[in-house]
Design an enzyme around this catalytic site. Structure first.
Site: not given
Ligand code: IMP
Length: 199
Positions: A17, A75, A160
């Protein structure tokens, strides 16, 4: 080997990304020469670990070993106490392929209604891993505690954010000024720890 990175060093960011890469460049104060896993056409490994740290490390190691350069991966996710930490590492996956976080937030609300008790406490976690090719790694974790509020409130932020009220406040992350969230978020805490370890 010293676990430091010289200013100007090449650093692979284990993301496809470009927006996330730009954001990281800013957080890291443009100190390193960032290259994305997407630029290098590296494949994205399956997130098979059971913790945020495990998945961050798995992604960083895969990118470092494949590129021959140090690599940074993250993550993150939302954990709900009354749901035994769910959605946790499955936070993105609860939103499905359409990345529908309103559906994911409804799912959290429904699960809470099914669960016993009125505990609405929750926390966000961000794990960061910086791995050297076929070598050592630095792993840090940031966490912000709060409570969940329904219905979702606020159009800012992502994921979220509209249901999370950080400890000591009344506004959801979705309602807060982005700078206010950035000053206290799990991501900010994790990066502060990483910077303390690296520079
Ligand atoms: P990753 O990209 O696999 O780390 O997924 C992280 C997921 O966790 C995101 O798609 C969000 O749904 C959630 N998430 C992580 N950080 C935040 C935040 O700061 N606000 C809201 N959701 C979050």
């Amino acid at each position: 080997m010293a676990l430091t990175l010289e200013p100007g060093a090449k650093l692979v960011v284990a993301t496809h990304n470009p927006g996330k890469a730009r954001e990281l460049a800013e957080i890291l104060e443009n100190r390193f020469q960032l290259i994305t896993a997407g630029d290098l056409d590296l494949s994205e490994p399956e997130e098979t670990e059971t913790s945020f740290v495990g998945n961050a490390l798995l992604k960083a190691r895969a990118a470092a070993d494949a590129s021959g350069l140090p690599a940074l991966a993250d993550d993150s996710g939302l954990s709900v106490s009354a749901l035994e930490g769910a959605p946790g590492i499955y936070s993105a996956r609860w939103a499905g392929p359409e990345r529908d976080f309103y559906a994911a937030m409804r799912k959290v609300e429904e699960r809470l209604e099914e669960a016993d008790g009125d505990d609405r406490s929750a926390w966000f976690t961000c794990a960061l891993a910086l791995a050297w090719p076929h070598g050592a790694a630095v792993v840090v974790e940031g966490r912000v505690d709060g409570t969940l509020a329904f219905p979702p409130r606020g159009e800012r932020g992502f994921g979220y954010d509209p249901i999370f009220v950080p400890e000591g406040g009344d506004l959801t992350f979705g309602e807060m000024e982005p700078a206010a969230k950035d000053a206290m978020s799990h991501r900010a805490l994790a990066f502060a720890k990483l910077k303390a370890a690296l520079w």
